[in-house]
Design a protein around this motif. Structure first.
Motif, PDB file in Angstrom:
ATOM      1  N   THR A 191      73.036  26.940  56.497  1.00 16.67           N
ATOM      2  CA  THR A 191      74.289  27.388  57.106  1.00 16.67           C
ATOM      3  C   THR A 191      74.517  26.677  58.433  1.00 16.67           C
ATOM      4  O   THR A 191      75.650  26.311  58.769  1.00 16.67           O
ATOM      5  N   PHE A 192      73.443  26.466  59.180  1.00 13.92           N
ATOM      6  CA  PHE A 192      73.546  25.753  60.455  1.00 13.92           C
ATOM      7  C   PHE A 192      74.205  24.395  60.223  1.00 13.92           C
ATOM      8  O   PHE A 192      75.134  24.018  60.948  1.00 13.92           O
ATOM      9  N   TYR A 193      73.729  23.679  59.212  1.00 16.86           N
ATOM     10  CA  TYR A 193      74.213  22.314  58.970  1.00 16.86           C
ATOM     11  C   TYR A 193      75.633  22.265  58.401  1.00 16.86           C
ATOM     12  O   TYR A 193      76.238  21.195  58.360  1.00 16.86           O
ATOM     13  N   LYS A 194      76.191  23.405  58.005  1.00 20.22           N
ATOM     14  CA  LYS A 194      77.602  23.442  57.623  1.00 20.22           C
ATOM     15  C   LYS A 194      78.495  23.271  58.853  1.00 20.22           C
ATOM     16  O   LYS A 194      79.612  22.791  58.752  1.00 20.22           O
ATOM     17  N   MET A 201      85.341  43.948  61.526  1.00 20.71           N
ATOM     18  CA  MET A 201      85.533  42.551  61.179  1.00 20.71           C
ATOM     19  C   MET A 201      84.248  41.772  61.529  1.00 20.71           C
ATOM     20  O   MET A 201      83.747  41.848  62.635  1.00 20.71           O
ATOM     21  N   GLN A 202      83.742  41.036  60.585  1.00 20.57           N
ATOM     22  CA  GLN A 202      82.509  40.278  60.788  1.00 20.57           C
ATOM     23  C   GLN A 202      82.795  38.997  61.584  1.00 20.57           C
ATOM     24  O   GLN A 202      83.804  38.338  61.385  1.00 20.57           O
ATOM     25  N   MET A 203      81.872  38.702  62.510  1.00 21.21           N
ATOM     26  CA  MET A 203      82.042  37.508  63.336  1.00 21.21           C
ATOM     27  C   MET A 203      81.817  36.254  62.501  1.00 21.21           C
ATOM     28  O   MET A 203      80.958  36.220  61.637  1.00 21.21           O
ATOM     29  N   ASP A 204      82.609  35.247  62.764  1.00 21.64           N
ATOM     30  CA  ASP A 204      82.498  33.945  62.128  1.00 21.64           C
ATOM     31  C   ASP A 204      81.067  33.407  62.290  1.00 21.64           C
ATOM     32  O   ASP A 204      80.470  33.519  63.361  1.00 21.64           O
ATOM     33  N   LYS A 205      80.496  32.835  61.210  1.00 23.59           N
ATOM     34  CA  LYS A 205      79.104  32.357  61.249  1.00 23.59           C
ATOM     35  C   LYS A 205      78.904  31.261  62.275  1.00 23.59           C
ATOM     36  O   LYS A 205      77.844  31.180  62.900  1.00 23.59           O
ATOM     37  N   GLN A 206      79.896  30.415  62.460  1.00 18.24           N
ATOM     38  CA  GLN A 206      79.769  29.377  63.478  1.00 18.24           C
ATOM     39  C   GLN A 206      79.642  30.016  64.862  1.00 18.24           C
ATOM     40  O   GLN A 206      78.836  29.580  65.680  1.00 18.24           O
ATOM     41  N   GLN A 207      80.418  31.058  65.112  1.00 22.95           N
ATOM     42  CA  GLN A 207      80.345  31.742  66.399  1.00 22.95           C
ATOM     43  C   GLN A 207      79.005  32.460  66.566  1.00 22.95           C
ATOM     44  O   GLN A 207      78.430  32.475  67.647  1.00 22.95           O
ATOM     45  N   VAL A 208      78.491  33.025  65.478  1.00 27.87           N
ATOM     46  CA  VAL A 208      77.184  33.685  65.520  1.00 27.87           C
ATOM     47  C   VAL A 208      76.106  32.659  65.870  1.00 27.87           C
ATOM     48  O   VAL A 208      75.219  32.922  66.700  1.00 27.87           O
ATOM     49  N   LEU A 209      76.162  31.485  65.261  1.00 34.77           N
ATOM     50  CA  LEU A 209      75.206  30.415  65.571  1.00 34.77           C
ATOM     51  C   LEU A 209      75.342  29.970  67.027  1.00 34.77           C
ATOM     52  O   LEU A 209      74.343  29.791  67.727  1.00 34.77           O
ATOM     53  N   PHE A 210      76.563  29.803  67.464  1.00 36.05           N
ATOM     54  CA  PHE A 210      76.825  29.403  68.845  1.00 36.05           C
ATOM     55  C   PHE A 210      76.229  30.421  69.814  1.00 36.05           C
ATOM     56  O   PHE A 210      75.542  30.059  70.774  1.00 36.05           O
ATOM     57  N   ASN A 211      76.500  31.702  69.588  1.00 34.90           N
ATOM     58  CA  ASN A 211      75.989  32.769  70.456  1.00 34.90           C
ATOM     59  C   ASN A 211      74.465  32.806  70.451  1.00 34.90           C
ATOM     60  O   ASN A 211      73.837  32.989  71.503  1.00 34.90           O
TER      61      ASN A 211
END
Length: 193
Positions: free
Chosen positions: A40-43, A1-11
């Motif tokens: 994607t960051f600004y989403k 399962m791929q990690m949510d992009k928001q969580q990837v940015l947070f990490n």
């Protein structure tokens, strides 16, 4: 399962803030670390300040839970408060993200500004811990009964106010001053044996 992009940015932001601090971390570095496009960051986030605030809050809450779980509540009120404050200061010095609160006026002002839009620290885990212990100290006769609970809490809230104005006090003596002030509050609330 791929990690949510928001969580990837947070990490990614957390890693970079820990390694390089707030000033030396930028959105381009965060998106590169996260392997996503800047758009994607600004989403998910409006700014570097917003993601820093969210990372800071997560670090702060995790630290508070860790500290409270390690406090020996079988000590005197003064020793409990002293242990708690020392642990907060030590944790803040050891964690680069939390240290920004004490070292960087721009960041502490940013955090206070974002906090104005939140429910306040009165809804926090630490506040619940404090209320529980104050009630216990009052019930077993360690705290004065002639000072009501609201006033007692206001005295401890003053420590938060002082923390929010540490630049005006002078950060060089700040940790020691906070410990002394906490001791004086507990001494004033304690019953004389």
């Amino acid at each position: 399962m791929q990690m949510d992009k928001q969580q990837v940015l947070f990490n990614a932001a957390r890693t970079l803030f820990l390694e390089h601090g707030f000033k030396k971390t930028n959105i381009a570095a965060i998106t590169k670390q996260a392997n996503v496009a800047v758009g994607t960051f600004y989403k998910y986030y409006d700014s570097k300040e917003q993601i820093f605030y969210e990372v800071y809050q997560a670090e702060n809450e995790a630290a508070k839970h860790r500290i409270v779980s390690q406090v020996n509540t079988n000590q005197s009120p003064k020793d409990i408060i002293k242990q708690f404050i020392k642990a907060i200061i030590q944790t803040s010095e050891q964690n680069a993200i939390l240290a920004e609160w004490y070292r960087n006026t721009e960041v502490s002002q940013l955090i206070m500004e974002y906090d104005k839009n939140k429910d306040g620290w009165q809804n926090s885990f630490v506040y619940s811990f404090l209320i529980e212990n104050i009630q216990r100290w009052r019930e077993i006769g360690q705290f004065r009964q002639d000072i009501d609970m609201e006033t007692t809490l206001a005295l401890f809230n003053a420590l938060v106010v002082v923390d929010n104005h540490k630049e005006e006090i002078g950060t060089g003596n700040y940790p020691q001053m906070l410990e002394i002030l906490a001791d004086m509050i507990v001494d004033g609330l304690s019953t004389k044996e």
